[in-house]
Design an enzyme around this catalytic site. Structure first.
Site, PDB file in Angstrom:
ATOM      1  N   ASP A   9      37.744  20.342  29.601  1.00 32.96           N
ATOM      2  CA  ASP A   9      38.294  19.104  29.894  1.00 32.96           C
ATOM      3  C   ASP A   9      37.322  17.838  30.265  1.00 32.96           C
ATOM      4  O   ASP A   9      36.222  18.541  30.758  1.00 32.96           O
ATOM      5  CB  ASP A   9      38.823  19.332  31.299  1.00 32.96           C
ATOM      6  N   GLU A  50      36.180  13.753  28.661  1.00 30.97           N
ATOM      7  CA  GLU A  50      35.995  14.408  27.574  1.00 30.97           C
ATOM      8  C   GLU A  50      35.181  15.409  26.101  1.00 30.97           C
ATOM      9  O   GLU A  50      35.267  16.829  26.163  1.00 30.97           O
ATOM     10  CB  GLU A  50      37.358  14.312  27.102  1.00 30.97           C
ATOM     11  N   ASP A  75      43.926  18.606  27.096  1.00 27.78           N
ATOM     12  CA  ASP A  75      45.163  17.735  27.320  1.00 27.78           C
ATOM     13  C   ASP A  75      44.839  16.382  26.945  1.00 27.78           C
ATOM     14  O   ASP A  75      45.550  15.070  27.337  1.00 27.78           O
ATOM     15  CB  ASP A  75      45.657  17.526  28.690  1.00 27.78           C
ATOM     16  N   ASP A 129      41.037  22.024  33.958  1.00 24.32           N
ATOM     17  CA  ASP A 129      40.809  20.215  34.807  1.00 24.32           C
ATOM     18  C   ASP A 129      39.950  20.597  36.999  1.00 24.32           C
ATOM     19  O   ASP A 129      38.949  19.584  36.646  1.00 24.32           O
ATOM     20  CB  ASP A 129      41.974  19.658  35.205  1.00 24.32           C
ATOM     21  N   HIS A 216       7.564  22.562  26.849  1.00 28.40           N
ATOM     22  CA  HIS A 216       7.451  21.683  25.925  1.00 28.40           C
ATOM     23  C   HIS A 216       8.234  22.713  25.296  1.00 28.40           C
ATOM     24  O   HIS A 216       7.908  24.459  24.963  1.00 28.40           O
ATOM     25  CB  HIS A 216       6.215  21.312  25.538  1.00 28.40           C
ATOM     26  N   GLU A 293      -2.154  21.192  31.166  1.00 25.10           N
ATOM     27  CA  GLU A 293      -1.990  22.801  31.299  1.00 25.10           C
ATOM     28  C   GLU A 293      -3.482  23.353  31.668  1.00 25.10           C
ATOM     29  O   GLU A 293      -4.617  22.660  32.007  1.00 25.10           O
ATOM     30  CB  GLU A 293      -1.227  23.958  30.136  1.00 25.10           C
TER      31      GLU A 293
END
Length: 409
Positions: A9, A50, A75, A129, A216, A293
């Site tokens: 849902d 949805e 639904d 839901d 990464h 880095e």
């Protein structure tokens, strides 16, 4: 043949408005809940939410058994009819999500399984839901249950479990009967002054700065165990790394919504990963080489096996002595100084930032937030393509919502 049931849902408070999705996977024979997913989507339409719930449910089912026969119950008449091929998909956002869902269905079919779609009344979809409302409340839930005692039953109840919070939510304790107050909506804070937490002071319950750390994707150096610090060859992503970058982009889009900025290190592999994420969010990525880095000097391009065999004492010093640096490289203290300077600016900017970079700088950030000493932060795992959520309040308090999430890969 294994049978699984996906219940999914999504919802939007405003359509478009504050959106979220929810999904769960049940054992088709017993009704036992095997997995639950929920996440916020930022400002989206009900239909996008949805479809996002459907995708999350199919992904969760794929992690359980890719060859199982799956029944999807929703639904949403629209989603069921479109995925069954009886209605056309016209809206661009929905077309993209429908394509993603169909790719998941095709992968299951190729593995020997199947997917069928069933419309159910909303009253029969209460578990999904509830999860979608959790998503709209700002919660990110990623739970998997093993078969056996303590697993969920077909009445929708759930055992105690840890909830991953999306960056941007204050701490939440969930109990079966607890009422939760909706998080306050507001504009991102800017120009914030971040201070250290004051012992005994009341906690800041305002909107925190939200930062999603994205390591990464894979490079050939990563696969071979070669060191690739700042000042080295600066390799790009390999084929698997490009796929990881796209998977990160899809996951980040669903997690942070449309209002986040994307910031990358100056190294090529981070810029490539960040470009995919920025494209998914519809923004331009910005570079900041303070998040590069660590510079490893004469060790760049060598394998960890070579380093451990030839320089065992020096390798131990790199891990334990914050002042140690290789010739042509930089020490941990130097790395920490530049990374935290950039981090403070990210936090002070407020709002939501997707920061794409590297393991050692991210360890510096997590060590700062969690108070972990340098010689112990190596215990934190940060895989290529992983996601880590951090949030920082204006009073200096901080929370790590999740670390090293790789379920999207």
């Amino acid at each position: 043949m294994t049978r699984l049931v996906v219940e999914a849902d999504g919802g939007s408070r405003g359509n478009p408005g504050v959106a979220g999705y929810g999904a769960l996977v049940r054992d088709g024979a017993t009704g036992r809940v095997l997995a639950e997913r929920a996440a916020p989507l930022g400002k989206q339409s009900n239909n996008v939410a949805e479809y996002s719930g459907l995708i999350a449910g199919l992904e969760a089912a794929a992690r359980i058994d890719l060859a199982a026969d799956v029944e999807v119950r929703m639904d949403s008449k629209l989603v069921v009819e479109q995925m069954s091929g009886r209605w056309k998909v016209k809206h661009e956002d929905m077309r993209r999500l429908a394509l993603e869902a169909r790719e998941l269905c095709r992968a299951r079919s190729a593995a020997g399984g199947s997917v069928r779609f069933t419309w159910i009344p909303r009253a029969d979809n209460t578990a999904a839901d509830k999860l979608s409302n959790d998503g709209m409340d700002g919660l990110t839930i990623d739970r998997s249950y093993a078969e056996g005692p303590g697993a969920s039953t077909n009445d929708g109840t759930r055992p105690d479990a840890v909830i991953d919070r999306a960056p941007g939510q204050a701490p939440v304790i969930e109990e079966e009967s607890a009422d939760r107050e909706e998080g306050a909506e507001g504009e991102p804070l800017t120009g914030r002054e971040v201070t250290d937490p004051v012992p005994g002071a009341a906690p800041d319950l305002g909107v925190p700065t939200r930062v999603l750390l994205v390591r990464h994707g894979l490079t050939d150096f990563t696969v071979r165990g070669w060191l690739d610090g700042r000042g080295g060859e600066d390799p790009g992503l390999n084929q698997d790394g490009v796929a990881q970058a796209q998977a990160c982009a899809d996951a980040v889009r669903r997690l942070v919504g449309p209002d986040a900025r994307v910031l990358t290190s100056g190294l090529y592999r981070a810029r490539q990963t960040g470009a995919a994420i920025a494209a998914a969010l519809g923004v331009e990525a910005t570079e900041d080489d303070r998040f590069d880095e660590q510079g490893l000097g004469d060790w760049d391009g060598k394998s960890m096996g070579q380093v451990a065999a030839r320089w065992p004492d020096e390798l131990a010093a790199l891990r334990t002595d914050p002042a140690y640096a290789r010739p042509g490289g930089e020490s941990h203290d130097e790395l920490r100084e530049r990374v935290l300077a950039g981090w403070r600016e990210v936090v002070a900017a407020g709002g939501a930032t997707v920061l794409v970079g590297h393991r050692k700088p991210f360890l510096v950030v997590l060590a700062e937030v969690l108070g972990i000493p340098h010689d112990r932060f190596w215990r934190l795992a940060l895989a290529p393509g992983s996601l880590t959520g951090v949030e920082v309040w204006a009073d200096g308090n901080a929370s790590v919502s999740f670390v090293n999430r790789t379920s999207h890969l």
